[in-house]
Design an enzyme around this catalytic site. Structure first.
Site, short mmCIF file in Angstrom:
data_model
loop_
_atom_site.label_atom_id
_atom_site.label_comp_id
_atom_site.label_asym_id
_atom_site.label_seq_id
_atom_site.Cartn_x
_atom_site.Cartn_y
_atom_site.Cartn_z
CD GLN A 1 -2.38 0.48 2.49
OE1 GLN A 1 -2.09 0.81 3.42
NE2 GLN A 1 -3.67 2.16 3.15
CB SER B 1 1.37 7.00 5.05
OG SER B 1 0.45 6.20 5.58
CB SER C 1 3.60 -3.39 6.12
OG SER C 1 3.38 -2.22 6.51
CD GLU D 1 -5.06 -0.40 6.99
OE1 GLU D 1 -5.47 1.01 5.81
OE2 GLU D 1 -4.35 -0.62 6.68
CD GLU E 1 -4.03 9.61 19.36
OE1 GLU E 1 -4.05 8.61 18.17
OE2 GLU E 1 -3.98 9.02 20.38
C1 LIG Z 1 3.15 -0.79 11.86
C2 LIG Z 1 3.56 0.21 10.39
C3 LIG Z 1 2.48 -0.13 9.29
C4 LIG Z 1 2.77 0.57 8.67
N1 LIG Z 1 2.18 0.36 7.43
C5 LIG Z 1 1.90 1.03 6.38
C6 LIG Z 1 1.65 1.16 4.32
O1 LIG Z 1 1.77 -0.12 4.67
N2 LIG Z 1 1.24 1.54 3.97
C7 LIG Z 1 1.01 3.07 4.05
O2 LIG Z 1 0.30 3.60 3.01
N3 LIG Z 1 0.84 3.53 5.28
C8 LIG Z 1 1.38 2.72 6.55
N4 LIG Z 1 1.74 2.87 7.96
C9 LIG Z 1 1.73 4.18 8.14
C10 LIG Z 1 0.40 4.55 8.75
O3 LIG Z 1 -1.26 4.89 8.25
C11 LIG Z 1 0.93 6.56 9.65
O4 LIG Z 1 2.08 5.84 10.05
C12 LIG Z 1 -0.74 6.90 10.15
O5 LIG Z 1 -1.83 7.80 9.18
C13 LIG Z 1 -0.04 8.04 10.97
O6 LIG Z 1 0.31 8.95 9.93
P1 LIG Z 1 1.70 9.65 10.39
O7 LIG Z 1 2.72 9.32 10.85
O8 LIG Z 1 2.38 10.67 10.09
O9 LIG Z 1 1.31 10.80 12.23
P2 LIG Z 1 0.87 11.99 12.16
O10 LIG Z 1 -0.02 12.26 10.95
O11 LIG Z 1 1.96 13.12 11.89
O12 LIG Z 1 0.59 12.23 13.74
C14 LIG Z 1 1.39 12.84 15.10
C15 LIG Z 1 0.59 12.11 15.52
O13 LIG Z 1 -0.69 13.55 16.28
C16 LIG Z 1 -1.94 12.32 16.32
N5 LIG Z 1 -3.00 13.60 15.55
C17 LIG Z 1 -2.33 13.38 13.82
N6 LIG Z 1 -3.75 14.18 13.72
C18 LIG Z 1 -4.36 14.32 14.66
C19 LIG Z 1 -5.73 15.61 14.55
N7 LIG Z 1 -6.85 16.10 13.44
N8 LIG Z 1 -6.27 15.44 16.00
C20 LIG Z 1 -5.68 14.64 16.61
N9 LIG Z 1 -4.40 13.70 17.40
C21 LIG Z 1 -3.73 14.18 15.54
C22 LIG Z 1 -1.99 11.27 15.62
O14 LIG Z 1 -3.03 10.59 16.39
C23 LIG Z 1 -0.51 10.79 16.21
O15 LIG Z 1 -0.41 10.06 17.80
C24 LIG Z 1 2.09 2.38 8.22
C25 LIG Z 1 2.69 2.53 9.87
C26 LIG Z 1 2.80 2.00 11.25
C27 LIG Z 1 2.72 2.04 12.44
#
Ligand SMILES: Cc1cc2nc3c(=O)[nH]c(=O)nc-3n(C[C@H](O)[C@H](O)[C@H](O)COP(=O)(O)OP(=O)(O)OC[C@H]3O[C@@H](n4cnc5c(N)ncnc54)[C@H](O)[C@@H]3O)c2cc1C
Lengths: 391, 357
Positions: A111, A114, A146, A229, A361
């Protein structure tokens, strides 16, 4: 069709295709062609158009017959996310091309959603797709991908029109991971493993026939993927399936570690895990014929919290042994098992459950807004052309 | 294995809407509140109208004058009664006492079914299904002893009293029923004193019948707790959608949205646990006892949390006598203790599923 005729159909199939003598792939392809792959899919697409609940019965019969499976743990994103999205939005040609090798596991999917600048705010993706004749040329950086190291294809979200507001300028593609413009670099995570990756896309060429849905419709298609998902992540099995089963077995095996405080916490979590399993069963009954909606988010919230609390409890229960860890070596696993390896691994891996597939969140926002009808978050960038949003 | 249906059938939905309409008409929350000031004028008329649509005999087989329905339908009725904290003896008489008599050939069962009589099982309302039963002595044909905190005794005209040598039906005129001032006056308790009372033997083997009745009560009270929790969630969401502070609707503040999302998640989970308990009870499933304890362990705390959140998120108005939130808080907190606390049910589960201390 109820269970009895379905059972007969499986038996007839097994009579013709003896699992002990038939080649594994040949067996799986024939099973797909017979409609016994995922019975809730349409006829001709590996299914029989039946209720999804009947699938577990089919699986049971194949397991009993000693039949090879399609190793679902190796293609979680393909089976749980890519397939239902292709089924919903794909052309006949796309369904013909992709669904069968996806189900048999011949083609693994990942996928590419991100990005460094687009996590929770997924609609902010900046990977660009430009039209060039019948093809699209894609450049950008994806992250947290992933299983990219094992994938043959990817579902990809890219920006096709930066002049539109962010949700409107996106398009959804099916990307060939063997294209020379695709570079996959491992990203090590807190468990020591590199289950996910960074993926750099440089002038990757995608034929127009691999666009899924309309140009500019990418957000809608991506939401179908995300709803699937969340429900596939929260999927339950039998009582004491998943993390609770692992911890309950440890409890039964190690009476010398018991304390009254741990006992009460274990039973609280046992109840919660069982209720969450029932909630999943109830949700699947509700959705038996429809598409997953935002209600699945509530289940994923509980799933993540319970898995995290249970895996933390298990380390405390193990006491001295909980101080140990099996192996920090950097490996790139070919599949992920949340309940696999040792207790330390399980504790660390479970931390991802409240981040992957939408953070807890964000899921709370979704439940509050789309289920309870509460006002949306303040969004300063929603109606601006994407290119004018401060980066 | 065919999976139990955890949703509602069309018949169940029809039953729900007729009960809901009736309660909207006959069970105004202001009138329920007045019970706390001693005005119980609501109770008899409300109960009679529930009897008139056949609810008293829901669990009684048709050949004994009842509706021959199952725990699934009774659960739906309880969801609706929970939504209004309705002060009626449905759970105590039509579920618990009725279940205790299902194996007896007494005519009392027919009388309960038609609403001609109302019964209560003489055990403390806090007793879990596996609790020690109160000691009432049988001397000759006379019953002597005290049972404290009995639910439904005030509304009843006959009490079911368990002794070592059988279950007795005792007319309330033969005993002293002393009403108590209770946290939840919508299900007011009473101390029952038997001083050489006479009764009719209805079952020789009292204990299994009493335990089965308490288990059915525990399984189905979960649905009352579910209805109560849903009311609290819906009422609080509706309030926060209109109440403005800081120039905006309060429901738009993320701290509150997340609390309500968590409560919604809890309520949906509670719905699954309550339906599962009702469905296993209806089927006589071997898992019914486990399911009842799971439902009590989960929904007792859920209902309290829902009611506490309702009070808190209404601010000052939530603290007033005028706003109905307190009716639900008092009912939820009492229900949490009733038929065994969640902790008690967890201990019981530990033994049932082989997770021992
Ligand atoms: C093990 C693992 C596997 C993954 N696999 C994939 C994959 O295969 N393909 C893919 O595309 N993505 C994948 N992801 C990515 C995942 O979808 C993102 O990490 C996730 O959506 C969060 O985005 P970010 O890491 O940029 O955090 P951020 O968006 O920067 O968030 C940081 C913190 O702020 C909080 N936050 C953000 N916005 C808000 C809001 N509006 N209100 C309140 N709190 C908020 C979040 O909850 C978090 O605690 C994976 C992630 C992990 C950990």
């Amino acid at each position: 069709m109820s269970t009895a005729p379905l059972q007969r159909k499986v038996e007839e199939f097994l009579a013709v295709h003896d699992p002990s003598t038939t080649d594994r792939l040949e067996f799986l392809r024939a099973r797909y062609d017979e409609g016994l792959a995922w019975v809730h899919y349409p006829v001709g697409r590996g299914g029989l158009g039946l209720a999804q609940e009947l699938q577990s019965e089919v699986e049971r019969l194949f397991v009993e017959a000693g039949a090879p499976d399609n190793k679902p743990g190796h293609n979680v994103i393909g089976l749980g996310m890519a397939a239902p999205t292709i089924l919903e939005f794909g052309t006949e040609e796309q369904k013909n091309r992709f669904l069968r090798p996806l189900w048999t596991g011949e083609e693994i999917w990942c996928q590419l959603f991100s990005e460094p600048g687009a996590g929770s705010d997924l609609a902010n993706v900046s990977t660009r797709a430009r039209r060039d004749g019948d093809e699209w040329v894609v450049s950008g950086q994806k992250v947290w991908t992933s299983g990219a190291q094992n994938a043959r294809f990817a579902i990809l979200l890219a920006r096709t029109d930066p002049d539109e507001p962010k949700h409107l300028g996106l398009t959804y593609f099916l990307c060939d991971m063997t294209d020379p413009g695709v570079e996959v670099r491992p990203l090590r995570q807190i468990t020591g493993e590199a289950e996910f990756n960074e993926v750099f896309l440089t002038d990757v060429r995608i034929p127009g026939s691999q666009r899924l849905g309309e140009v500019g419709q990418g957000w809608k298609v991506a939401n179908a993927t995300l709803n699937n998902e969340r429900i596939s992540i929260g999927k339950g099995a039998d009582r004491e399936g998943g993390m609770i089963g692992v911890v309950a077995q440890t409890w039964r095996r190690r009476p010398e570690l018991h304390t009254p405080e741990l006992h009460d916490r274990l039973l609280r979590l046992w109840v919660e895990a069982e209720v969450s399993r029932l909630t999943g069963a109830r949700l699947r009954q509700k959705l038996a014929h429809g598409q997953p909606g935002p209600e699945g988010s509530a289940m994923k919230l509980s799933f993540a919290r319970i898995a995290q609390e249970l895996s933390g409890l298990e380390l405390e229960l193990l006491g001295e042994q909980g101080l140990h860890y099996s192996d920090w070596t950097l490996v790139r696993p070919d599949h992920v098992d949340f309940t696999g390896r040792d207790a330390g691994y399980r504790y660390l891996r479970a931390k991802g459950n409240s981040i992957e597939g939408g953070t807890s969140e964000i899921l709370r926002n979704i439940v509050a807004e789309r289920v309870l009808g509460l006002p949306g978050e303040h969004r300063v960038d929603k109606d601006l052309p994407w290119k004018e949003i401060a980066k | 294995m065919s999976e139990l249906d955890l949703l509602y059938t069309e018949i169940e939905e029809d039953l729900r809407s007729s009960v809901r309409d009736l309660l909207a008409d006959r069970c105004e929350l202001d009138a329920v509140t007045r019970i706390y000031d001693g005005d119980r004028s609501l109770v008899d008329g409300l109960w009679k109208s529930l009897v008139d649509i056949g609810l008293a005999g829901l669990l009684v087989p048709e050949d004994r004058g009842g509706q021959g329905a199952s725990a699934r339908e009774a659960a739906v009725v309880l969801e609706e009664l929970g939504r209004t904290a309705a002060p009626v003896p449905f759970l105590t008489s039509s579920v618990i006492a009725t279940t205790a008599l299902l194996d007896s050939d007494t005519a009392l069962l027919e009388q309960l079914a038609t609403g001609e009589r109302v019964a209560a099982l003489a055990v403390p309302w806090s007793a879990a299904p596996d609790a020690q039963l109160p000691a009432v002595r049988l001397e000759g044909d006379r019953l002597t002893g005290t049972v404290t905190s009995v639910a439904g005794a005030i509304e009843a005209d006959v009490l079911l009293v368990a002794t070592g040598s059988g279950l007795y039906a005792v007319d309330v005129s033969a005993v002293t029923v002393k009403p108590l001032v209770c946290l939840d006056m919508t299900r007011q308790l009473a101390d029952v004193t038997l001083d050489g009372a006479t009764g009719a033997l209805v079952l020789v083997d009292a204990e299994p019948a009493v335990r089965r009745a308490l288990d059915a009560g525990a399984a189905l009270m979960a649905s009352e707790q579910l209805g109560l929790s849903r009311w609290c969630l819906e009422t609080t969401v509706a309030y926060l959608q209109v109440r403005k502070q800081f120039g905006r609707v309060l429901g738009g503040f993320q701290a509150l949205k997340h609390r309500l999302a968590d409560l919604y998640t809890g309520v949906e989970s509670g719905a699954a646990a309550a339906r599962h308990a009702a469905a296993t009870s209806a089927e006589g499933d071997p898992d019914a006892t486990v399911a009842a304890s799971i439902a009590q362990a989960y929904l007792s705390d859920l209902a309290v949390r829902a009611a506490e959140e309702a009070v808190q998120l209404h601010g000052g108005i939530g603290m007033t006598w005028e706003h109905p939130a307190h009716l639900y808080l008092k009912r939820a907190k009492s229900d949490q203790i009733a038929l065994g606390t969640p902790g008690r049910h967890r201990v019981r589960l530990g033994a049932l599923v082989d997770l021992r201390p």
